[in-house]
Design a protein around this motif. Structure first.
Motif, PDB file in Angstrom:
ATOM      1  N   THR A  59       0.838  -1.197   0.000  1.00  0.00           N
ATOM      2  CA  THR A  59       0.000   0.000   0.000  1.00  0.00           C
ATOM      3  C   THR A  59       0.870   1.244   0.000  1.00  0.00           C
ATOM      4  OG1 THR A  59      -1.563  -1.237   1.392  1.00  0.00           O
ATOM      5  CG2 THR A  59      -1.972   1.120   1.092  1.00  0.00           C
ATOM      6  N   PRO A  60       0.608   2.202  -0.896  1.00  0.00           N
ATOM      7  CA  PRO A  60       1.362   3.461  -0.864  1.00  0.00           C
ATOM      8  C   PRO A  60       0.960   4.299   0.355  1.00  0.00           C
ATOM      9  CG  PRO A  60       0.240   3.145  -2.980  1.00  0.00           C
ATOM     10  CD  PRO A  60      -0.343   2.162  -2.015  1.00  0.00           C
ATOM     11  N   LEU A  61       1.951   4.907   0.976  1.00  0.00           N
ATOM     12  CA  LEU A  61       1.716   5.811   2.099  1.00  0.00           C
ATOM     13  C   LEU A  61       2.179   7.199   1.690  1.00  0.00           C
ATOM     14  CD1 LEU A  61       0.925   6.013   5.191  1.00  0.00           C
ATOM     15  CD2 LEU A  61       3.390   5.881   5.628  1.00  0.00           C
ATOM     16  N   LYS A  62       1.262   8.168   1.712  1.00  0.00           N
ATOM     17  CA  LYS A  62       1.609   9.555   1.389  1.00  0.00           C
ATOM     18  C   LYS A  62       2.267  10.188   2.605  1.00  0.00           C
ATOM     19  CE  LYS A  62      -0.275  13.847  -0.512  1.00  0.00           C
ATOM     20  NZ  LYS A  62       0.282  14.749   0.510  1.00  0.00           N
ATOM     21  N   ILE A  63       3.515  10.593   2.443  1.00  0.00           N
ATOM     22  CA  ILE A  63       4.285  11.138   3.550  1.00  0.00           C
ATOM     23  C   ILE A  63       3.739  12.509   3.940  1.00  0.00           C
ATOM     24  CG2 ILE A  63       6.594  11.917   4.237  1.00  0.00           C
ATOM     25  CD1 ILE A  63       7.730   9.810   2.348  1.00  0.00           C
ATOM     26  N   ASP A  64       3.676  12.762   5.247  1.00  0.00           N
ATOM     27  CA  ASP A  64       3.145  14.025   5.764  1.00  0.00           C
ATOM     28  C   ASP A  64       3.790  15.232   5.092  1.00  0.00           C
ATOM     29  OD1 ASP A  64       1.303  12.998   7.498  1.00  0.00           O
ATOM     30  OD2 ASP A  64       2.598  13.082   9.265  1.00  0.00           O
ATOM     31  N   ASN A  65       2.950  16.186   4.740  1.00  0.00           N
ATOM     32  CA  ASN A  65       3.408  17.481   4.219  1.00  0.00           C
ATOM     33  C   ASN A  65       4.267  17.345   2.965  1.00  0.00           C
ATOM     34  OD1 ASN A  65       2.220  18.794   6.522  1.00  0.00           O
ATOM     35  ND2 ASN A  65       4.026  18.186   7.696  1.00  0.00           N
ATOM     36  N   ALA A  66       3.961  16.351   2.158  1.00  0.00           N
ATOM     37  CA  ALA A  66       4.728  16.139   0.931  1.00  0.00           C
ATOM     38  C   ALA A  66       3.852  15.442  -0.099  1.00  0.00           C
ATOM     39  CB  ALA A  66       5.974  15.295   1.204  1.00  0.00           C
ATOM     40  N   GLY A  67       4.266  15.541  -1.353  1.00  0.00           N
ATOM     41  CA  GLY A  67       3.561  14.835  -2.413  1.00  0.00           C
ATOM     42  C   GLY A  67       4.240  13.528  -2.755  1.00  0.00           C
ATOM     43  N   THR A  68       5.111  13.071  -1.866  1.00  0.00           N
ATOM     44  CA  THR A  68       5.892  11.856  -2.091  1.00  0.00           C
ATOM     45  C   THR A  68       5.282  10.689  -1.330  1.00  0.00           C
ATOM     46  OG1 THR A  68       7.886  13.193  -2.354  1.00  0.00           O
ATOM     47  CG2 THR A  68       8.203  10.847  -1.923  1.00  0.00           C
ATOM     48  N   TYR A  69       5.400   9.507  -1.912  1.00  0.00           N
ATOM     49  CA  TYR A  69       4.856   8.291  -1.310  1.00  0.00           C
ATOM     50  C   TYR A  69       5.981   7.286  -1.069  1.00  0.00           C
ATOM     51  CZ  TYR A  69       0.227   9.928  -2.820  1.00  0.00           C
ATOM     52  OH  TYR A  69      -0.926  10.649  -3.008  1.00  0.00           O
ATOM     53  N   VAL A  70       5.743   6.410  -0.125  1.00  0.00           N
ATOM     54  CA  VAL A  70       6.606   5.248   0.052  1.00  0.00           C
ATOM     55  C   VAL A  70       5.718   4.008   0.033  1.00  0.00           C
ATOM     56  CG1 VAL A  70       6.503   5.353   2.601  1.00  0.00           C
ATOM     57  CG2 VAL A  70       8.383   4.141   1.472  1.00  0.00           C
ATOM     58  N   LEU A  71       6.164   2.983  -0.671  1.00  0.00           N
ATOM     59  CA  LEU A  71       5.420   1.732  -0.694  1.00  0.00           C
ATOM     60  C   LEU A  71       5.668   0.987   0.611  1.00  0.00           C
ATOM     61  CD1 LEU A  71       6.018   0.450  -4.342  1.00  0.00           C
ATOM     62  CD2 LEU A  71       4.057   1.713  -3.428  1.00  0.00           C
TER      63      LEU A  71
END
Length: 221
Positions: A102-114
């Motif tokens: 599941t992708p997790l959208k990192i706080d205060n950013a438009g970046t994700y980590v799987l």
């Protein structure tokens, strides 16, 4: 030159003798080369082990250093449930199942980590995956940073069927989702039932080169 052993005589000629000497030299060289590769992998294994014991890092959009692989990490943000995929043919307890990614959208950013949220066995609806709920709201996930292997063989052109995938790579997920992804998968150290946490031991594969080294030296002998 003639060698006599009991009643046996052996008179080596130039061509087979030269060929044998070349083969011995070649196999000795290859054995020495694999010995050096094993030493490299031994050093790499020491680095991996050291990283795993270092303090956790907080994941941000700037956390792209390849040396973060096998570091403990913490990610905070919100799940993107629509991006969840199930990687098939993952065996646990000698039972086939899925890894839930599941992708997790990192706080205060438009970046994700799987995030690999865990393993779940196949159910009665297979080849459809079991339904795994994704909690809403802010979450904090801890775990080990890993990089999926890109070495696999796919015999079917249907390696991706909806949200069921045969293999996972960061590039494949990035191309399919168009998300800005960190180059890692975070293996969640804790899983919520019915999921079971997935672990991975850092392995530089030194043993493979040791086996090759012994093979070449044996051939030389």
């Amino acid at each position: 030159m003639t060698f006599t052993i009991h009643r046996l005589q052996f008179s080596p000629s130039l061509i087979p003798t030269s060929a044998t000497m070349v083969m011995v030299a070649l196999t000795l060289y290859l054995g020495h080369w694999q010995q050096g590769r094993a030493a490299e992998k031994r050093g790499l294994q020491a680095q991996y082990d050291a990283r795993a014991s270092e303090p956790s890092i907080a994941l941000t959009p700037q956390a792209t250093n390849p040396e973060f692989r096998y570091r403990q990490a913490v990610a905070e943000g919100e799940w993107l449930s629509s991006g969840q995929v199930y990687v098939d043919n993952k065996v646990n307890h000698e039972v086939a199942g899925f890894h839930v990614i599941t992708p997790l959208k990192i706080d205060n950013a438009g970046t994700y980590v799987l995030v690999n949220r865990g393993w779940i066995p196949r159910g009665k609806t297979y080849p459809l995956p079991p339904k795994v709920e994704t909690p809403a709201g802010h979450v904090r996930v801890t775990g080990l940073l890993s990089v999926p292997t890109s070495r696999f063989l796919e015999l079917s052109s249907q390696a991706v069927q909806g949200n069921v995938w045969q293999n996972l790579t960061i590039d494949r997920f990035r191309d399919a989702s168009k998300l800005d992804l960190l180059p890692f998968v975070l293996l969640a150290s804790e899983a919520v039932a019915p999921l079971e946490a997935v672990s991975e031991l850092p392995d530089a594969r030194e043993g493979k080169h040791v086996e090759y080294m012994l093979t070449w030296y044996s051939l030389a002998a």
